[in-house]
Design a protein around this motif. Structure first.
Motif, PDB file in Angstrom:
ATOM      1  N   ILE A  77       0.826  -1.215   0.000  1.00 49.82           N
ATOM      2  CA  ILE A  77       0.000   0.000   0.000  1.00 49.82           C
ATOM      3  C   ILE A  77       0.858   1.263   0.000  1.00 49.82           C
ATOM      4  O   ILE A  77       0.476   2.278  -0.569  1.00 49.82           O
ATOM      5  CB  ILE A  77      -0.976  -0.017   1.196  1.00 49.82           C
ATOM      6  CG1 ILE A  77      -1.930  -1.212   1.042  1.00 49.82           C
ATOM      7  CG2 ILE A  77      -1.730   1.289   1.326  1.00 49.82           C
ATOM      8  CD1 ILE A  77      -2.752  -1.508   2.269  1.00 49.82           C
ATOM      9  N   THR A  95       1.362   3.785  -3.001  1.00 49.97           N
ATOM     10  CA  THR A  95       1.573   2.992  -4.214  1.00 49.97           C
ATOM     11  C   THR A  95       0.332   3.064  -5.098  1.00 49.97           C
ATOM     12  O   THR A  95      -0.692   3.641  -4.712  1.00 49.97           O
ATOM     13  CB  THR A  95       1.828   1.513  -3.860  1.00 49.97           C
ATOM     14  OG1 THR A  95       0.652   0.996  -3.234  1.00 49.97           O
ATOM     15  CG2 THR A  95       3.041   1.353  -2.961  1.00 49.97           C
ATOM     16  N   GLU A  96       0.415   2.431  -6.251  1.00 51.62           N
ATOM     17  CA  GLU A  96      -0.739   2.352  -7.148  1.00 51.62           C
ATOM     18  C   GLU A  96      -1.898   1.647  -6.453  1.00 51.62           C
ATOM     19  O   GLU A  96      -3.064   2.005  -6.657  1.00 51.62           O
ATOM     20  CB  GLU A  96      -0.340   1.619  -8.437  1.00 51.62           C
ATOM     21  CG  GLU A  96      -1.421   1.644  -9.497  1.00 51.62           C
ATOM     22  CD  GLU A  96      -1.784   3.048  -9.958  1.00 51.62           C
ATOM     23  OE1 GLU A  96      -2.982   3.274 -10.245  1.00 51.62           O
ATOM     24  OE2 GLU A  96      -0.899   3.918 -10.033  1.00 51.62           O
ATOM     25  N   LYS A  97      -1.589   0.666  -5.609  1.00 51.72           N
ATOM     26  CA  LYS A  97      -2.640  -0.042  -4.870  1.00 51.72           C
ATOM     27  C   LYS A  97      -3.393   0.927  -3.964  1.00 51.72           C
ATOM     28  O   LYS A  97      -4.619   0.886  -3.883  1.00 51.72           O
ATOM     29  CB  LYS A  97      -2.036  -1.179  -4.052  1.00 51.72           C
ATOM     30  CG  LYS A  97      -3.058  -2.014  -3.312  1.00 51.72           C
ATOM     31  CD  LYS A  97      -2.408  -3.215  -2.633  1.00 51.72           C
ATOM     32  CE  LYS A  97      -3.447  -4.053  -1.907  1.00 51.72           C
ATOM     33  NZ  LYS A  97      -2.849  -5.238  -1.276  1.00 51.72           N
ATOM     34  N   CYS A 100      -5.663   3.048  -6.026  1.00 53.38           N
ATOM     35  CA  CYS A 100      -6.855   2.286  -6.428  1.00 53.38           C
ATOM     36  C   CYS A 100      -7.873   2.179  -5.288  1.00 53.38           C
ATOM     37  O   CYS A 100      -9.078   2.096  -5.540  1.00 53.38           O
ATOM     38  CB  CYS A 100      -6.464   0.891  -6.894  1.00 53.38           C
ATOM     39  SG  CYS A 100      -5.579   0.889  -8.460  1.00 53.38           S
TER      40      CYS A 100
END
Length: 151
Positions: A77, A95-97, A100
């Motif tokens: 994360i 992060t990208e997570k 999202c």
């Protein structure tokens, strides 16, 4: 027996935490992690976010935040990146997570607040915030004159 202020605060905190934990379980995060993710995403746009910022904003101990961030890093994360000016400092980067998760986290936090404050007027909400801020200040000052030692 009528509940005192501390009992009401504890009860509300437990109910909110339980609701958020249940809501975010399918996403693999806890309610506390959701709030930290939200904070990091909002504030990393304005500048670097550090562990001490999270400690201060949430009132958590250093060890609590360390464990929380380690778990979030392990789960992909966040990343912790060294800062050029001070190798001891680690900037917390979503992060990208995390990105999202942003929309779901923000929507759930808004819905929780809407449910929590349903039926309250704007004046009542303002008064609550003022009272809660004063109670927080009182607790911050508690160490200066600990009433429990005065008994």
């Amino acid at each position: 027996m009528e509940k005192d202020c501390g009992a009401w605060i504890n009860l509300l905190s437990h109910k909110v935490r339980k609701r958020l934990d249940a809501t975010f379980q399918d996403l693999g995060i806890t309610g506390v992690q959701s709030r930290v993710i939200y904070y990091i995403l909002v504030h990393s746009k304005e500048g670097p976010v550090f562990q001490r910022d999270i400690e201060t904003v949430f009132g958590f101990s250093r060890s609590t935040v360390t464990g929380l961030l380690q778990t979030m890093e392990k789960n992909g994360i966040i990343l912790r990146e060294s800062v050029e000016s001070d190798a001891r400092l680690k900037r917390i980067v979503p992060t990208e997570k995390a990105v999202c998760l942003d929309a779901q986290v923000a929507a759930c936090l808004r819905e929780t607040d809407r449910l929590l404050t349903r039926g309250l007027s704007s004046g009542q909400l303002q008064l609550f915030k003022e009272v809660a801020a004063q109670m927080s200040k009182n607790l911050d000052e508690w160490g200066e004159t600990d009433p429990c030692t005065q008994l």
